[in-house]
Design an enzyme around this catalytic site. Sequence first.
Site, PDB file in Angstrom:
ATOM      1  N   LYS A 135      43.728  34.032  25.966  1.00  0.00           N
ATOM      2  CA  LYS A 135      42.087  33.107  26.825  1.00  0.00           C
ATOM      3  C   LYS A 135      41.453  31.629  25.867  1.00  0.00           C
ATOM      4  O   LYS A 135      41.177  33.232  24.429  1.00  0.00           O
ATOM      5  CB  LYS A 135      41.832  33.381  28.085  1.00  0.00           C
ATOM      6  CG  LYS A 135      43.125  33.882  29.357  1.00  0.00           C
ATOM      7  CD  LYS A 135      43.560  32.518  29.490  1.00  0.00           C
ATOM      8  CE  LYS A 135      44.563  33.308  30.873  1.00  0.00           C
ATOM      9  NZ  LYS A 135      46.571  33.000  31.025  1.00  0.00           N
TER      10      LYS A 135
HETATM   11  C1  LIG Z   1      46.149  29.786  35.386  1.00  0.00           C
HETATM   12  C2  LIG Z   1      45.989  30.986  35.296  1.00  0.00           C
HETATM   13  N1  LIG Z   1      45.241  31.772  36.745  1.00  0.00           N
HETATM   14  C3  LIG Z   1      44.934  33.020  36.789  1.00  0.00           C
HETATM   15  C4  LIG Z   1      45.725  33.506  35.739  1.00  0.00           C
HETATM   16  C5  LIG Z   1      46.006  35.102  36.117  1.00  0.00           C
HETATM   17  O1  LIG Z   1      44.946  35.999  35.353  1.00  0.00           O
HETATM   18  P1  LIG Z   1      44.917  37.310  34.350  1.00  0.00           P
HETATM   19  O2  LIG Z   1      46.258  37.331  33.769  1.00  0.00           O
HETATM   20  O3  LIG Z   1      43.605  37.830  34.433  1.00  0.00           O
HETATM   21  O4  LIG Z   1      45.383  38.470  35.986  1.00  0.00           O
HETATM   22  C6  LIG Z   1      46.235  33.187  34.557  1.00  0.00           C
HETATM   23  C7  LIG Z   1      46.239  33.728  33.699  1.00  0.00           C
HETATM   24  O5  LIG Z   1      47.882  34.089  32.703  1.00  0.00           O
HETATM   25  C8  LIG Z   1      46.082  32.066  34.462  1.00  0.00           C
HETATM   26  O6  LIG Z   1      46.744  31.108  33.348  1.00  0.00           O
END
Ligand SMILES: Cc1ncc(COP(=O)(O)O)c(C=O)c1O
Length: 368
Positions: A187
């Site tokens: 990210k």
């Molecule tokens: C749009 C979106 N929402 C939620 C998430 C979830 O995040 P995490 O991987 O930290 O749980 C991601 C992760 O790739 C994402 O791209």
Amino acid sequence: MNKIPPVDLARQYRSISEETEIAVLKILSSGYYVGGAAVTDFEKDFADYTGVNHCIACNSGTDALYLALRALNIGTGDEVITSPFTFIATAEAVTMTGAKPVFVDIDLDTFNLDLTQVKNAITPNTKAIIPVHLFGQPVNMTQLMEIAIAHKIYVIEDCAQATGASWNGQKVGSIGHIGCFSFFPTKNLGACGDGGAVTTNDSEIASQVKMLREHGSSVRYRHDVMGINSRLDALQAAILQVKLRYLDQWNQQRQAVANRYQELLSPLPNLKLPQAILGGHHVWNQYTIMISHRDEVREKLQQMGVISMVYYPIPLQLQPVYQDLGYQIGQLPNSEQASYEVLSLPMFPDLTIEEQQQVVYCLKDCLS
Ligand SMILES: Cc1ncc(COP(=O)(O)O)c(C=O)c1O
């Protein structure tokens, strides 16, 4: 020719290794590894950066979404409107609460929710909308908040891919009732492991999220509701605190990379290039084009050493896990078209001009 990866985290690490290692060693020698000052200091810095009163760090972006929904008492019998063109976590968090995700098609110019269709999806059971600021492009939050306020519906911003983005000068995560962030390594602000955060201006919501992330407890060993364990490690908090200081600079570098792609790719025929919408500050987590025969092009690029990615090959309404929701092929056509045609080119702050030229050279070759 050198191989060009979609993202190179080691390169970024090398540019801040000294500061990061000092911060990490400080935690290691402190003996405090879970919670403590490193986490609360980062929470304060991130709240200030986002322009909100409260930041509650947690274990992932997925948990941030789940905690946000739970804090709003959303569960069985409720509906939550969201995008079908996102990572599964957005809808998965809804399903995990017992509520039902309701998918509304996307706008192909932004890959974000088509706001003209959101109103029609609202029912008496709709409790919230989760706009996803996909690939770093903010949703038109003025329009979305108007709809939500008129219908008395909560807005939970999924900011996982858009840390640092803003709409009309206001940072994402500070516009809706709650913002949810992921600090997954790729990210814009990425930890060296999993991490996430919930942001809000509402102190009641903030204390609910805090309680839910700590096993439903606000007084030690007394548990008022069923919660989860979702803590950010002190090591990750310390690393994120260092990286937060560079986030704006890295986002500017991403913008420069996007500008260069725009300039180099615009003469090529049969490509749809991404555009930043007026009013939004895009932070380019991905640079995603649309192209027919995408899979062939991707394969050829790979043979030439350029690694591209497909986010996302199957829209959520057609995922096997969501078959019970009863969506049909053709019902949300833009999300389907996007899933057939999107291609994300290498994008990271330290991508060099020479590497970008190589990507474009190879892409030209594929199209000729
Ligand atoms: C749009 C979106 N929402 C939620 C998430 C979830 O995040 P995490 O991987 O930290 O749980 C991601 C992760 O790739 C994402 O791209």
